[in-house]
Scaffold this active site. Sequence first.
Site, PDB file in Angstrom:
ATOM      1  NE  ARG A  39      66.356 -41.080  25.115  1.00 24.42           N
ATOM      2  CZ  ARG A  39      66.431 -41.967  24.148  1.00 24.42           C
ATOM      3  NH1 ARG A  39      65.753 -41.787  23.029  1.00 24.42           N
ATOM      4  NH2 ARG A  39      67.176 -43.039  24.256  1.00 24.42           N
ATOM      5  CG  ASN A  86      69.064 -39.036  24.207  1.00 22.42           C
ATOM      6  OD1 ASN A  86      68.682 -38.561  25.260  1.00 22.42           O
ATOM      7  ND2 ASN A  86      69.475 -40.289  24.095  1.00 22.42           N
TER       8      ASN A  86
END
EC number: 3.6.1.7
Length: 96
Positions: free
Chosen positions: A17, A35
């Site tokens: 990320r 996520n």
Amino acid sequence: MIRLVTMRGRVQGVGFRAFVEFQATGLDLEGWVRNRRDGSVEALFSGPADAVEAMIALCRQGPSAAHVAALADEEAHPDQLRLRRAGERFSGLPTV
């Protein structure tokens, strides 16, 4: 161009990320990354087609500790940009 991209493989717990947020910001894209509970990472990219396509290519590689086994991308609706935090061009979002 707005694309929703889902990466599967070893993509959580490896800085994916943060990698996406850094690269997308560098390409001046709008969107978000998060996520998913199924172990995947999902991201929305909005911007010029060449920049979005470059970002998708970067997602296929991912950070050095990641292994992207599969990547799916599809056209997305502009309403999905509303998920990002107010005042941010690109946001890291909570897990869903």
